[in-house]
Design a protein around this motif. Structure first.
Motif, mmCIF file in Angstrom:
data_model
loop_
_atom_site.group_PDB
_atom_site.id
_atom_site.type_symbol
_atom_site.label_atom_id
_atom_site.label_comp_id
_atom_site.label_asym_id
_atom_site.label_seq_id
_atom_site.Cartn_x
_atom_site.Cartn_y
_atom_site.Cartn_z
ATOM 1 N N PRO A 102 -6.189 14.835 63.430
ATOM 2 C CA PRO A 102 -6.029 13.428 63.032
ATOM 3 C C PRO A 102 -5.744 13.327 61.547
ATOM 4 N N PRO A 103 -5.254 12.196 61.075
ATOM 5 C CA PRO A 103 -5.026 12.024 59.628
ATOM 6 C C PRO A 103 -6.317 12.217 58.846
ATOM 7 N N VAL A 104 -6.131 12.705 57.634
ATOM 8 C CA VAL A 104 -7.307 12.996 56.830
ATOM 9 C C VAL A 104 -8.107 11.732 56.534
ATOM 10 N N ALA A 105 -7.441 10.576 56.520
ATOM 11 C CA ALA A 105 -8.158 9.316 56.260
ATOM 12 C C ALA A 105 -9.134 8.980 57.380
ATOM 13 N N ASP A 106 -8.901 9.508 58.593
ATOM 14 C CA ASP A 106 -9.837 9.274 59.702
ATOM 15 C C ASP A 106 -11.043 10.203 59.649
ATOM 16 N N LEU A 107 -10.978 11.245 58.840
ATOM 17 C CA LEU A 107 -12.052 12.232 58.783
ATOM 18 C C LEU A 107 -13.015 11.995 57.629
ATOM 19 N N VAL A 108 -12.531 11.363 56.556
ATOM 20 C CA VAL A 108 -13.384 11.129 55.389
ATOM 21 C C VAL A 108 -12.893 9.879 54.676
ATOM 22 N N ASP A 109 -13.814 9.146 54.093
ATOM 23 C CA ASP A 109 -13.476 7.934 53.348
ATOM 24 C C ASP A 109 -12.928 8.336 51.982
ATOM 25 N N LEU A 110 -11.600 8.266 51.835
ATOM 26 C CA LEU A 110 -10.975 8.693 50.582
ATOM 27 C C LEU A 110 -11.277 7.734 49.436
ATOM 28 N N ASP A 111 -11.443 6.456 49.755
ATOM 29 C CA ASP A 111 -11.732 5.496 48.683
ATOM 30 C C ASP A 111 -13.079 5.777 48.019
ATOM 31 N N ALA A 112 -14.022 6.322 48.810
ATOM 32 C CA ALA A 112 -15.344 6.618 48.229
ATOM 33 C C ALA A 112 -15.291 7.794 47.270
ATOM 34 N N LEU A 113 -14.211 8.562 47.295
ATOM 35 C CA LEU A 113 -14.083 9.737 46.422
ATOM 36 C C LEU A 113 -13.379 9.421 45.109
ATOM 37 N N ARG A 114 -12.867 8.215 44.951
ATOM 38 C CA ARG A 114 -12.159 7.849 43.724
ATOM 39 C C ARG A 114 -13.177 7.467 42.641
ATOM 40 N N PRO A 115 -13.140 8.135 41.501
ATOM 41 C CA PRO A 115 -14.071 7.777 40.417
ATOM 42 C C PRO A 115 -13.774 6.375 39.892
ATOM 43 N N GLU A 116 -14.819 5.589 39.685
ATOM 44 C CA GLU A 116 -14.651 4.225 39.196
ATOM 45 C C GLU A 116 -14.736 4.149 37.684
ATOM 46 N N ARG A 117 -15.321 5.127 37.052
ATOM 47 C CA ARG A 117 -15.420 5.113 35.597
ATOM 48 C C ARG A 117 -15.487 6.548 35.100
ATOM 49 N N GLY A 118 -15.410 6.695 33.804
ATOM 50 C CA GLY A 118 -15.435 8.033 33.226
ATOM 51 C C GLY A 118 -14.038 8.581 33.032
ATOM 52 N N LYS A 119 -13.976 9.876 32.799
ATOM 53 C CA LYS A 119 -12.703 10.526 32.501
ATOM 54 C C LYS A 119 -11.747 10.491 33.679
ATOM 55 N N GLY A 120 -12.272 10.584 34.911
ATOM 56 C CA GLY A 120 -11.415 10.609 36.090
ATOM 57 C C GLY A 120 -11.141 9.250 36.686
ATOM 58 N N ALA A 121 -11.473 8.170 36.002
ATOM 59 C CA ALA A 121 -11.258 6.830 36.544
ATOM 60 C C ALA A 121 -9.774 6.587 36.768
ATOM 61 N N GLY A 122 -9.437 6.042 37.931
ATOM 62 C CA GLY A 122 -8.048 5.760 38.257
ATOM 63 C C GLY A 122 -7.336 6.883 38.978
ATOM 64 N N THR A 123 -7.965 8.032 39.128
ATOM 65 C CA THR A 123 -7.370 9.165 39.837
ATOM 66 C C THR A 123 -7.945 9.254 41.254
#
Length: 478
Positions: free
Chosen positions: A154-175
């Protein structure tokens, strides 16, 4: 002494008789309890005297009868003790047999689980051709096929919540954050299943709940252009989501002094393939051996060497771009783009190879005909893995060099498979794959997957005689 008082007792001093009785002559009265005990003791004594008086006189016959009775009692005691000993021994033997049976069943379950988990690294069973088997396959072993077409992951989006892995702040924010690693792991698991469809353990072709891969963190970090410590920080996040379960894998290595020491030869990843399943490594996964570290180090098949070669390819590509008076990638690419496509492509192909056969890498010093001449390629391409890596360049090479490149790859396949008389057939197979690639059917990718599968089977099937016939049958089935 003069006594003025008549009633004085001083006249008694010096008399022989004492007026106080001696202490030993005093007889205190019995208490009720003491009197009762004394009466019972006296009664027992009188009863014993009566029995002794009434007993017959002690004769030799009576002594013999008494001794015989005592000997018989002793024999009975010894027999009962021996019976108890034998019963204890029987119970101990029964318990030992039950423990042995339980241990045997555990070993069988462990072996069955190990065989199911390590199917890519096991030798396939021999196949006896039947009368209905085509003539092209009678001299080789039949491929392991499935009754139905395997289900795609199945698509990877069905296996794990990708939005929960996006950093909201810090150096990796926006990636994308750890999502880029999730995409890479999903791609490698899908590739391993494509190359080795025997990993589909179910008859209906459905996916197993998870896929266990032995992967090097150094190569994955270089492919993602991250640090290994970043992957270590992402690992507990993905484990908490149940997408992966990661553990270092230990093996032994021989030092220069001949001593065997335990070392880490890679990392085991259990990767989720079905939604809702929590990835989990088993004891069999961790105890299995995936590579011979001594031989890999001797041959240079290490993650450190692959990353080093990838850096060299990136430097060579940058130097060639600069010499050709082109704008460097770091100036023309936007933020987040790949600065060295050659380096990324090489690491991607090496990770695909490693996911199928841990420790299997190839020398990329002459990996791209756009950089190196065909004469250099002809000297460098020797193995099936080299051909697999160079197949995508057939579609990217210049038209006036494509025929020579196909000839080099076909010759390398014929030599690697010890099938020199079929050189033209291998070239034809590459041309057919290129035609399908031009038509948009992904022919080169299919041929690369079949060659990777054939290379694995060739090492596992020690008595495989005609790999070309096996490859032809699989290409027709595909």
């Amino acid at each position: 002494m003069k006594n003025q008082q008549g009633e004085s007792l001083t006249s008694m001093v010096g008399q022989n008789a004492s007026i106080f009785p001696h202490r030993d002559t005093l007889k205190p009265a019995f208490t009720p309890r003491g009197a009762k005990a004394t009466a019972q003791f006296l009664a027992m004594g009188r009863a014993a005297q009566d029995r002794q008086a009434d007993a017959p006189p002690l004769t030799p016959a009576a002594v013999d009868a008494f001794l015989k009775e005592e000997c018989a009692a002793l024999d009975r005691f010894l027999e009962e003790a021996q019976a108890r000993k034998e019963a204890d021994a029987a119970r101990a033997a029964q318990l030992e047999a039950q423990k042995g049976e339980a241990q045997r069943r555990r070993e069988e379950r462990r072996a069955a689980s190990l065989e199911a988990q390590q199917a890519p690294y096991k030798r396939l069973q021999d196949f006896t051709p039947s009368a209905a088997t085509p003539a092209a396959l009678k001299a080789c072993y039949a491929p392991r096929t499935l009754k139905v077409r395997p289900t795609a992951p199945p698509p990877v989006a069905d296996l794990v919540d990708l939005d929960a892995l996006r950093p909201e702040r810090g150096k990796g924010a926006g990636t994308e954050g750890a999502a880029v690693w999730v995409h890479l792991l999903h791609f490698l698991a899908h590739h391993a299943l494509t190359v080795r469809p025997d990993l589909y353990r179910r008859a209906d072709g459905s996916l197993p709940p998870q896929m266990v891969l032995h992967l090097p963190n150094e190569m994955m970090a270089a492919k993602l252009e991250k640090n290994v410590s970043t992957l270590r920080l992402w690992t507990p996040i993905l484990e908490e989501l149940g997408y992966i379960d990661a553990r270092p894998h230990y093996t032994t290595m021989t030092t220069a002094g001949g001593q065997r020491i335990p070392v880490i030869d890679g990392t085991l990843y259990a990767i989720r393939l079905q939604p809702g399943h929590k990835a989990k490594l088993s004891y069999q996964d961790l105890s299995a051996q995936y590579r011979n570290l001594d031989e890999d180090r001797k041959a240079g098949r290490t993650a450190y060497r692959v990353v080093e070669r990838a850096e060299k390819l990136g430097q060579q590509e940058a130097a060639n771009a600069k010499n050709a008076n082109r704008v460097p990638d770091e100036e023309k690419n936007m933020r987040g783009s790949t600065a060295s496509p050659m380096k990324a492509q090489y690491l991607r192909e090496q990770l695909k190879t490693w996911a199928v056969t841990p420790g299997q890498v190839q020398d990329p010093l002459f990996a791209d005909p756009r950089i190196f001449s065909l004469d250099e390629l002809e000297e460098a391409v020797r193995t099936v893995q080299d051909v697999i890596y160079l197949l995508p360049t057939v579609a990217e090479s210049e038209a006036n060099k494509r025929a020579a490149l196909v000839g080099i790859l076909g010759t390398a396949l014929a030599h690697a498979l010890d099938d020199d008389h079929s050189q033209r057939w291998y070239c034809k197979a590459i041309w057919n794959a290129w035609n399908e690639e031009v038509e948009g059917r992904g022919g080169l990718q299919v041929l690369a997957a079949q060659l990777a599968r054939l290379d694995v089977d060739r090492h596992e099937w020690g008595s495989l005689k005609r790999p070309a016939a096996l490859l032809n049958a699989r290409l027709r089935a595909a």
